[in-house]
Write a protein that holds these residues in place. Structure first.
Motif, mmCIF file in Angstrom:
data_model
loop_
_atom_site.group_PDB
_atom_site.id
_atom_site.type_symbol
_atom_site.label_atom_id
_atom_site.label_comp_id
_atom_site.label_asym_id
_atom_site.label_seq_id
_atom_site.Cartn_x
_atom_site.Cartn_y
_atom_site.Cartn_z
ATOM 1 N N ARG A 84 0.834 -1.209 0.000
ATOM 2 C CA ARG A 84 0.000 0.000 0.000
ATOM 3 C C ARG A 84 0.870 1.262 0.000
ATOM 4 O O ARG A 84 0.618 2.205 -0.757
ATOM 5 N N ALA A 85 1.908 1.269 0.820
ATOM 6 C CA ALA A 85 2.775 2.437 0.898
ATOM 7 C C ALA A 85 3.516 2.680 -0.413
ATOM 8 O O ALA A 85 3.796 3.829 -0.781
ATOM 9 N N ALA A 86 3.803 1.597 -1.148
ATOM 10 C CA ALA A 86 4.523 1.730 -2.411
ATOM 11 C C ALA A 86 3.644 2.300 -3.516
ATOM 12 O O ALA A 86 4.154 2.862 -4.489
ATOM 13 N N GLY A 87 2.315 2.139 -3.384
ATOM 14 C CA GLY A 87 1.426 2.738 -4.377
ATOM 15 C C GLY A 87 0.385 1.826 -4.986
ATOM 16 O O GLY A 87 -0.412 2.249 -5.809
ATOM 17 N N SER A 88 0.375 0.553 -4.594
ATOM 18 C CA SER A 88 -0.671 -0.347 -5.108
ATOM 19 C C SER A 88 -1.917 -0.218 -4.249
ATOM 20 O O SER A 88 -1.822 -0.134 -3.022
ATOM 21 N N ASN A 89 -3.068 -0.204 -4.890
ATOM 22 C CA ASN A 89 -4.309 -0.034 -4.139
ATOM 23 C C ASN A 89 -5.251 -1.223 -4.258
ATOM 24 O O ASN A 89 -6.282 -1.255 -3.597
ATOM 25 N N VAL A 90 -4.919 -2.193 -5.087
ATOM 26 C CA VAL A 90 -5.820 -3.330 -5.283
ATOM 27 C C VAL A 90 -5.014 -4.623 -5.344
ATOM 28 O O VAL A 90 -4.007 -4.713 -6.050
ATOM 29 N N ILE A 91 -5.481 -5.615 -4.612
ATOM 30 C CA ILE A 91 -4.927 -6.958 -4.687
ATOM 31 C C ILE A 91 -5.861 -7.802 -5.549
ATOM 32 O O ILE A 91 -7.071 -7.845 -5.318
ATOM 33 N N TYR A 92 -5.297 -8.451 -6.538
ATOM 34 C CA TYR A 92 -6.057 -9.288 -7.477
ATOM 35 C C TYR A 92 -5.660 -10.723 -7.173
ATOM 36 O O TYR A 92 -4.627 -11.202 -7.643
ATOM 37 N N THR A 93 -6.445 -11.392 -6.324
ATOM 38 C CA THR A 93 -6.003 -12.691 -5.816
ATOM 39 C C THR A 93 -6.853 -13.838 -6.339
ATOM 40 O O THR A 93 -8.080 -13.753 -6.390
ATOM 41 N N SER A 94 -6.192 -14.903 -6.713
ATOM 42 C CA SER A 94 -6.903 -16.108 -7.125
ATOM 43 C C SER A 94 -7.718 -16.636 -5.945
ATOM 44 O O SER A 94 -7.298 -16.562 -4.796
ATOM 45 N N PHE A 95 -8.894 -17.176 -6.260
ATOM 46 C CA PHE A 95 -9.776 -17.728 -5.227
ATOM 47 C C PHE A 95 -10.808 -18.593 -5.940
ATOM 48 O O PHE A 95 -11.810 -18.101 -6.437
ATOM 49 N N ASP A 96 -10.559 -19.885 -5.995
ATOM 50 C CA ASP A 96 -11.361 -20.762 -6.842
ATOM 51 C C ASP A 96 -12.529 -21.437 -6.140
ATOM 52 O O ASP A 96 -13.252 -22.213 -6.771
ATOM 53 N N GLY A 97 -12.724 -21.154 -4.860
ATOM 54 C CA GLY A 97 -13.871 -21.734 -4.178
ATOM 55 C C GLY A 97 -13.721 -21.701 -2.674
ATOM 56 O O GLY A 97 -12.625 -21.521 -2.138
ATOM 57 N N PRO A 98 -14.848 -21.913 -1.955
ATOM 58 C CA PRO A 98 -14.846 -21.836 -0.490
ATOM 59 C C PRO A 98 -14.689 -23.190 0.189
ATOM 60 O O PRO A 98 -15.076 -23.356 1.341
ATOM 61 N N THR A 99 -14.156 -24.189 -0.524
ATOM 62 C CA THR A 99 -13.921 -25.514 0.054
ATOM 63 C C THR A 99 -12.525 -25.979 -0.337
ATOM 64 O O THR A 99 -11.995 -25.557 -1.377
ATOM 65 N N PRO A 100 -11.912 -26.863 0.448
ATOM 66 C CA PRO A 100 -10.589 -27.372 0.079
ATOM 67 C C PRO A 100 -10.586 -28.098 -1.257
ATOM 68 O O PRO A 100 -9.608 -28.013 -2.017
ATOM 69 N N ARG A 101 -11.674 -28.818 -1.583
ATOM 70 C CA ARG A 101 -11.723 -29.560 -2.844
ATOM 71 C C ARG A 101 -11.802 -28.621 -4.050
ATOM 72 O O ARG A 101 -11.200 -28.883 -5.086
ATOM 73 N N SER A 102 -12.569 -27.550 -3.923
ATOM 74 C CA SER A 102 -12.731 -26.626 -5.050
ATOM 75 C C SER A 102 -11.575 -25.634 -5.157
ATOM 76 O O SER A 102 -11.362 -25.043 -6.211
ATOM 77 N N ASN A 103 -10.854 -25.442 -4.081
ATOM 78 C CA ASN A 103 -9.793 -24.434 -4.060
ATOM 79 C C ASN A 103 -8.540 -24.954 -3.361
ATOM 80 O O ASN A 103 -8.183 -24.496 -2.275
ATOM 81 N N PRO A 104 -7.855 -25.927 -3.966
ATOM 82 C CA PRO A 104 -6.624 -26.425 -3.350
ATOM 83 C C PRO A 104 -5.498 -25.406 -3.378
ATOM 84 O O PRO A 104 -4.519 -25.542 -2.648
ATOM 85 N N LYS A 105 -5.645 -24.365 -4.203
ATOM 86 C CA LYS A 105 -4.573 -23.385 -4.367
ATOM 87 C C LYS A 105 -4.324 -22.584 -3.091
ATOM 88 O O LYS A 105 -3.193 -22.506 -2.607
ATOM 89 N N ASN A 106 -5.360 -21.945 -2.557
ATOM 90 C CA ASN A 106 -5.127 -21.068 -1.399
ATOM 91 C C ASN A 106 -6.305 -21.031 -0.416
ATOM 92 O O ASN A 106 -6.500 -20.037 0.286
ATOM 93 N N PHE A 107 -7.080 -22.104 -0.354
ATOM 94 C CA PHE A 107 -8.175 -22.177 0.609
ATOM 95 C C PHE A 107 -7.683 -21.891 2.023
ATOM 96 O O PHE A 107 -8.297 -21.110 2.764
ATOM 97 N N TRP A 108 -6.577 -22.504 2.403
ATOM 98 C CA TRP A 108 -6.109 -22.415 3.791
ATOM 99 C C TRP A 108 -5.459 -21.071 4.101
ATOM 100 O O TRP A 108 -5.422 -20.655 5.264
ATOM 101 N N GLU A 109 -4.989 -20.379 3.083
ATOM 102 C CA GLU A 109 -4.251 -19.135 3.312
ATOM 103 C C GLU A 109 -5.108 -17.876 3.227
ATOM 104 O O GLU A 109 -4.745 -16.839 3.810
ATOM 105 N N ILE A 110 -6.222 -17.926 2.506
ATOM 106 C CA ILE A 110 -7.016 -16.715 2.256
ATOM 107 C C ILE A 110 -7.512 -16.034 3.536
ATOM 108 O O ILE A 110 -7.453 -14.796 3.634
ATOM 109 N N PRO A 111 -8.014 -16.747 4.559
ATOM 110 C CA PRO A 111 -8.492 -16.032 5.754
ATOM 111 C C PRO A 111 -7.431 -15.140 6.389
ATOM 112 O O PRO A 111 -7.710 -13.974 6.714
#
Length: 570
Positions: free
Chosen positions: A210-237
């Motif tokens: 934020r301090a560097a100048g970025s105002n938006v995070i564009y993050t992958s998020f493929d679903g609200p379950t471990p099966r649908s989102n093995p990429k970052n289900f556990w890390e998003i919260p």
């Protein structure tokens, strides 16, 4: 092509497309072939025939009525005045002469700069990342500055928004410096495209972004379950909490794959609304099926924008419906009006009507209200378009501008049903400066009270439509100076993305010798306790308002959490 036509087809138009096998075989001189776009049984489909590889049929849009409505908003586009490709217009063959060329019909609405092809994950449906022993592409800061400046200097409208992407850009040690460079080059809107793993474990990192100048995070998020989102289900919260504290706005970006996660679109929206203080948007991206795929597999995984919208309608019990979405180029009516007021060309989303759709959702206490339920968006856009034409056709521009602005402000309230609107909603206050001065800061209040739901369906060789790529406004800047549309850059990688990046890459061993780090050490491995897993699952259950089933979790919580694999699951 008459032999391809059957009596039950309603022909819509003829376009140029690509033979998927020719693309895969790198036969670029023969990959371009004609195609017919047609309606059949309520769907829009595409058929084409390669002399060598035969006929390909593919789903284009899953609802013909929605297609006809969206088509009404097609815009004439913006002609690039300083193209980067030195070809005569009559000699240009799209999409083999990209760069941008003089035939292109949209300026860079969102520029992309790939800063690395390294990644800490190995997702089987990723466009690209550096696999073991592959060359490493990591442009220098000077090269990045040149690419940013190239898009910024487009005429008549320079790029004002950029996405820093990869690979996984946050594994670059100098990513903060790169964000600062984008700000120095004049970009007001800087997105960081990330899987959010670093942000989950480094609370200070989002603050530095934020301090560097970025105002938006564009993050992958493929679903609200471990099966649908093995990429970052556990890390998003944890990542959301750190973004919240920064503070940074977050766009959740689900890649929608038929049979994999298309049953969770409603839950993804609920998840976003439950975290609306930090989640600004959900931008669904129906999967782009690159490479050789059999018909049966494509039919299973293929989903288009109307198909997703219908699933949302079903999964939200009609709370959000197909009538609530409008095509992206409908907004050019507003751009044209501002353009006439300012007397110069302005930022315009003149993409093809089939590429993207969206709507805004208001959360008013316990109520969820799509913007179209209390604002006549279509009527308002049409009226604003009429006012733009009125100024354009007037011989007395100054007087006409004053009169049309007064007309607009007097009539704005007629497009709003305030009985159905959220509390304290005042359209006039929000848009006055935007429409009269081109100052969009007044719209910030609109964004902070809403969540945008958008769709962007990138093409693949099966669905390729040259009419669409000529209007693309999501572009990649390359270190050789060219600026290439998304659906040329990624769909024909050996002509653009991979071929160019290979020239500017270094062998993996050389990279390791120079940096003193092993590429394998980039890879992320999870280590969560049983209690941490239960807390994360509980967070999702609160957010979507229901319990997760055992089959949705798909694992014994006492076992280690696997990291997503580069191997495609059965």
């Amino acid at each position: 092509m008459g032999h391809l036509i059957t009596p039950d087809m309603l022909l819509i138009r003829v376009t140029m497309s690509l033979c998927p096998i020719c693309v895969d075989d790198e036969k670029f001189d023969q990959m371009r072939i004609p195609a017919i776009v047609y309606e059949q049984a309520g769907e829009v489909r595409l058929i084409k025939e390669c002399a060598e590889h035969g006929i390909t049929k593919e789903k284009y849009w899953e609802d013909y009525e929605m297609y006809k409505e969206a088509k009404k908003w097609q815009d004439g586009g913006v002609r690039i005045l300083n193209p980067h490709v030195a070809y005569l217009e009559s000699k240009i063959v799209c999409p083999t002469h990209c760069g941008l060329c003089i035939k292109h019909k949209s300026h860079t609405g969102l520029g992309n700069v790939v800063v690395t092809n390294r990644c800490d994950l190995s997702c089987w449906y990723c466009f690209f990342y550096a696999k073991e022993n592959e060359p490493i592409y990591e442009p220098t800061q000077d090269q990045i500055r040149m690419m940013l400046r190239r898009m910024r200097n487009e005429k008549p409208v320079g790029a004002n928004a950029v996405q820093i992407t990869g690979g996984e850009p946050t594994i670059r040690d100098d990513i903060i410096d790169i964000i600062k460079i984008a700000r120095e080059e004049g970009y007001e809107h800087i997105q960081l495209n990330t899987n959010s793993i670093r942000a989950a474990f480094d609370p200070d990192f989002p603050k530095r972004i934020r301090a560097a100048g970025s105002n938006v995070i564009y993050t992958s998020f493929d679903g609200p379950t471990p099966r649908s989102n093995p990429k970052n289900f556990w890390e998003i919260p944890a990542a959301l909490e750190n973004y919240r504290k920064a503070p940074l706005g977050v766009v959740l970006v689900p890649t929608v794959i038929g049979g994999i996660n298309d049953m969770y679109l409603g839950d993804i929206i609920r998840f976003g609304l439950s975290n609306i203080d930090v989640v600004r948007a959900v931008n669904f991206q129906p999967v782009s099926l690159v490479g050789r795929m059999p018909d049966r597999m494509r039919e299973k995984q293929r989903v288009t924008i109307p198909g997703c919208i219908k699933k949302i309608e079903q999964q939200t019990d009609g709370l959000i419906g197909r009538e609530d979405f409008f095509t992206v180029p409908s907004t050019t009516k507003v751009s044209n009006f501002v353009e006439q007021l300012k007397g110069q060309e302005t930022y315009k989303l003149s993409i093809h009507f089939a590429c993207g759709m969206g709507t805004y959702i208001f959360k008013d206490g316990d109520r969820i209200i799509p913007v179209t339920r209390f604002i006549d968006v279509k009527g308002m856009f049409e009226y604003i378009g009429e006012l733009a034409d009125e100024i354009k056709g007037s011989n007395f521009k100054t007087l006409s501008k004053a009169m049309t602005t007064t007309k607009l402000l007097m009539k704005l309230k007629k497009f709003v049903d305030y009985e159905k609107a959220p509390r304290d909603f005042k359209l006039k206050d929000m848009v006055y400066n935007a429409f009269t001065e081109g100052d969009y800061h007044g719209l910030k209040a609109f964004h902070y009270k809403t969540m945008f739901i958008g769709f962007m369906h990138f093409m693949d060789p099966y669905t390729y439509d040259v009419d669409r790529v000529e209007r693309c406004d999501i572009h990649y800047a390359m270190p050789d100076g060219r600026v290439v549309p998304f659906c040329a850059f990624n769909v024909i990688p050996e002509l653009y993305r991979d071929a160019t990046q290979r020239k500017y890459s270094i062998p993996a061993k050389v990279y390791e010798e120079r940096t003193g780090r092993k590429i394998k050490q980039d890879k992320y491995f999870r280590d969560y306790t049983l209690e941490e897993k239960k807390q994360i699952i509980a967070f999702y259950e609160r957010s979507i308002g229901r319990k997760l089933r055992d089959d949705e979790i798909g694992m014994n919580l006492e076992d280690p959490v696997p990291v997503i694999s580069s191997t495609k699951p059965e």
